[in-house]
Every structure is written in structure tokens, then in C-alpha cells.
Enzyme design. Structure first.
Site, PDB file in Angstrom:
ATOM      1  N   LEU A 115     -10.292 -24.623 -22.909  1.00  0.00           N
ATOM      2  CA  LEU A 115      -9.573 -25.741 -23.502  1.00  0.00           C
ATOM      3  C   LEU A 115      -8.089 -25.493 -23.254  1.00  0.00           C
ATOM      4  O   LEU A 115      -7.631 -24.346 -23.334  1.00  0.00           O
ATOM      5  CB  LEU A 115      -9.829 -25.830 -25.014  1.00  0.00           C
ATOM      6  CG  LEU A 115     -11.241 -26.205 -25.476  1.00  0.00           C
ATOM      7  CD1 LEU A 115     -11.312 -26.166 -27.000  1.00  0.00           C
ATOM      8  CD2 LEU A 115     -11.650 -27.569 -24.965  1.00  0.00           C
ATOM      9  N   ASP A 116      -7.336 -26.536 -22.954  1.00  0.00           N
ATOM     10  CA  ASP A 116      -5.890 -26.383 -22.804  1.00  0.00           C
ATOM     11  C   ASP A 116      -5.310 -25.690 -24.034  1.00  0.00           C
ATOM     12  O   ASP A 116      -5.811 -25.849 -25.151  1.00  0.00           O
ATOM     13  CB  ASP A 116      -5.208 -27.747 -22.653  1.00  0.00           C
ATOM     14  CG  ASP A 116      -5.479 -28.388 -21.306  1.00  0.00           C
ATOM     15  OD1 ASP A 116      -5.975 -27.695 -20.406  1.00  0.00           O
ATOM     16  OD2 ASP A 116      -5.177 -29.585 -21.160  1.00  0.00           O
ATOM     17  N   ARG A 117      -4.230 -24.957 -23.820  1.00  0.00           N
ATOM     18  CA  ARG A 117      -3.609 -24.232 -24.925  1.00  0.00           C
ATOM     19  C   ARG A 117      -3.305 -25.145 -26.113  1.00  0.00           C
ATOM     20  O   ARG A 117      -3.536 -24.771 -27.274  1.00  0.00           O
ATOM     21  CB  ARG A 117      -2.320 -23.560 -24.448  1.00  0.00           C
ATOM     22  CG  ARG A 117      -1.602 -22.761 -25.533  1.00  0.00           C
ATOM     23  CD  ARG A 117      -0.362 -22.092 -24.992  1.00  0.00           C
ATOM     24  NE  ARG A 117       0.585 -23.084 -24.486  1.00  0.00           N
ATOM     25  CZ  ARG A 117       1.723 -22.764 -23.863  1.00  0.00           C
ATOM     26  NH1 ARG A 117       2.016 -21.500 -23.625  1.00  0.00           N
ATOM     27  NH2 ARG A 117       2.536 -23.712 -23.452  1.00  0.00           N
TER      28      ARG A 117
END
Length: 292
Positions: free
Chosen positions: A144-146
């Protein structure tokens, strides 16, 4: 990092590592990398294996030979630096659900899925700290994106990890996101987001853009509610391109609230994109409501 077996000598001596059922199927280099952690360089392990100093059931093996449960890997003495004293413990992740070979945890916004330059804290390192005695350290099966919050799936065995990765590759997992976007749609209105996307720019500063030479990206959007300026969308992600939802929505004048990279200036404290529902191939559903 999983501990060595109790009958192994202290740090730096010859070690005999038994392959557990959870670790079976891994390549030899992969097994040692996971067992020994980031303190031991992969280049050193390759040299030790190729020179015959690493043995499996007393026989020489190649780095990419796969291991069976119950086999014993002999490791020669390796000297590594002791960890720095006084290191603060990492916060634990909330466990949402678990099953044979997998676990689902809640990843907060702002936490990377994997460590990288400038950030050692990550979901993967927190999982390792949460399960220090595991023979197979729980390993994220996707990213997942940061700045995206929500459900993160990890394998608790090698076979479990491979099964999750294969399900993601085959799109047999259903992944639903929630996003608060600038712009208004009618409740119940649906959109098909179909583009070809590619990454461009130097490492560390890459952006995802539409490109005729890109890879197909598909998602379905449904408006759940709207107010005077924003809409809440449920997004059914059918492919997994980098920053896919962020780019596709921004390109349709529906940028995600708080998206500093692809959105518009606003005062939101965080990006409002959340992985809220994952359904596994066997029908098991994991859900997590956003905190915004």
C-alpha cells in the site's frame, strides 16, 4: 528475526538451521536471507553457498535450489555487528484477521509497507518485531502507498505468501477502497476508470502518467455520498499499477483529498484513500472502516 535453534552455538559460531514446514519451498538463498535478516549481505551469502561452506543435509546446494521441511542447513561462522543498544521498540500493528498461512493487519497512513532510504520503520519491520519467534517471519504479499491506510495482507508461511501473491497476480482477490475526492457526483453514480499508465522520471521522483505505451489500468468507482464540495467513492480495484487510483481520479478532475503529489492544495492532514475491504478467493472477507 527468528531465533536460531536452541542447540546452536552463540552468535558467530557454526549454526544448524532446520527448515520448518512454514519455510518449506523457499530457495536456499531466500531461506537464509529471511532467517538472518538485513545484517548479513546477500552477496556474502551467495559466496558462502557457491564456495560450499553452506550445506544442506551435508550436501552442497545452489543458491536457488528449493528446500524441503525437515532439512538441515549448516551455516559457517558469520560475524555481524551487534544491534545498537537502547533502540526503542516498534509499535505493533492491529491484527484484523488471520487464517492458515496468512494474516491481515491495519496499516496506518504515513507508514511505508517496506523499509527504504531514510525510513527503517515499515509495516514489514513491525511484523517482524511482533513475531520474533516465528520460524517464517510474516511477510507482506502486496504494497500500500505510504500515505494510504487500510488492510495489508501478509503470509505467515512461505506457501501462504506464494498463494497470496498468486491470487493478487491472477486478480482473484477483490480489493475495495474508499476515497474522499474533490468534486461532486450523484449518489449511486458509477464510473469505469480505464487507462494505460506508465512511470516516468528519475528514481525517487517518479510519477505515474497516462501513456499510449503504458500498461492497462482498470478500476470501477461508485459514489456513496456527496456534499457541496466533495464525494465519497467506493473503488473496486481490478489492476494494481503504481499510484493507479490517485492518477485515474486526478485525471478526471476528482483528485483525492490530501493527495500532495497528484491532487490540489488543501488543508487535509492526510490523504483520504483507504483499503477497506479485501475478499479472499475462498470468500473470506476482511473489513476495516477508515478513521476519517
Amino acid at each position: 528475526m527468528p531465533p536460531d535453534h536452541a542447540d546452536n552455538p552463540p552468535r558467530g559460531g557454526v549454526r544448524h538451521l532446520e527448515v520448518s514446514p512454514e519455510e518449506a519451498g523457499q530457495k536456499l538463498l531466500q531461506f537464509l536471507t529471511r532467517r538472518l535478516g538485513p545484517d548479513v549481505p546477500g552477496s556474502l551469502l551467495l559466496r558462502l553457498i557457491r564456495s560450499g561452506q553452506v550445506r544442506v543435509d551435508s550436501a552442497r546446494k545452489k543458491p536457488f535450489d528449493r528446500l524441503l521441511a525437515g532439512q538441515t542447513v549448516r551455516l559457517p561462522p558469520i560475524r555481524v555487528a551487534d544491534p545498537a543498544p537502547g533502540t526503542a521498540p516498534l509499535p505493533a500493528l492491529t491484527i484484523l484477521a488471520q487464517g492458515p498461512g496468512w494474516i491481515a493487519v491495519a496499516k496506518p497512513a504515513g507508514l511505508p509497507s517496506q523499509p527504504g532510504t531514510g525510513h527503517a520503520d515499515a509495516a514489514s519491520t513491525r511484523l517482524a518485531a511482533m513475531f520474533p519467534d516465528a520460524t517464517f517471519t510474516p511477510t507482506p504479499a502486496h504494497r500500500l502507498d505510504r500515505d494510504t491506510s487500510g488492510i495489508l495482507l501478509a503470509g505467515t508461511s512461505y506457501q501462504g505468501l506464494r498463494s497470496l501473491q498468486q491470487a493478487f497476480a491472477a486478480h482473484s482477490l477483490r480489493k475495495l477502497y474508499l476515497a474522499r475526492v474533490h468534486g461532486t457526483l450523484a449518489p449511486g453514480q458509477t464510473l469505469t476508470l480505464h487507462d494505460t499508465l506508465a512511470k516516468s522520471g528519475p528514481p525517487g521522483h517518479q510519477r505515474t502518467t497516462t501513456s499510449a505505451n503504458g500498461k492497462p489500468a482498470l478500476a470501477l468507482a461508485r459514489c456513496l455520498e456527496t456534499d457541496a464540495r466533495t464525494s465519497l467513492l467506493e473503488l473496486d480495484l481490478r489492476t494494481g499499477r503504481t499510484h493507479q487510483l490517485r492518477v485515474q481520479l486526478a485525471n478526471r478532475n476528482l483528485p483525492i483529498v490530501g493527495d500532495r503529489k497528484y491532487g490540489q492544495p488543501d488543508n487535509a492532514p492526510r490523504m483520504m484513500l483507504h483499503a477497506w475491504n479485501i475478499t479472499l478467493p475462498d470468500g473470506t472477507a476482511v473489513r476495516l472502516e477508515p478513521d476519517w
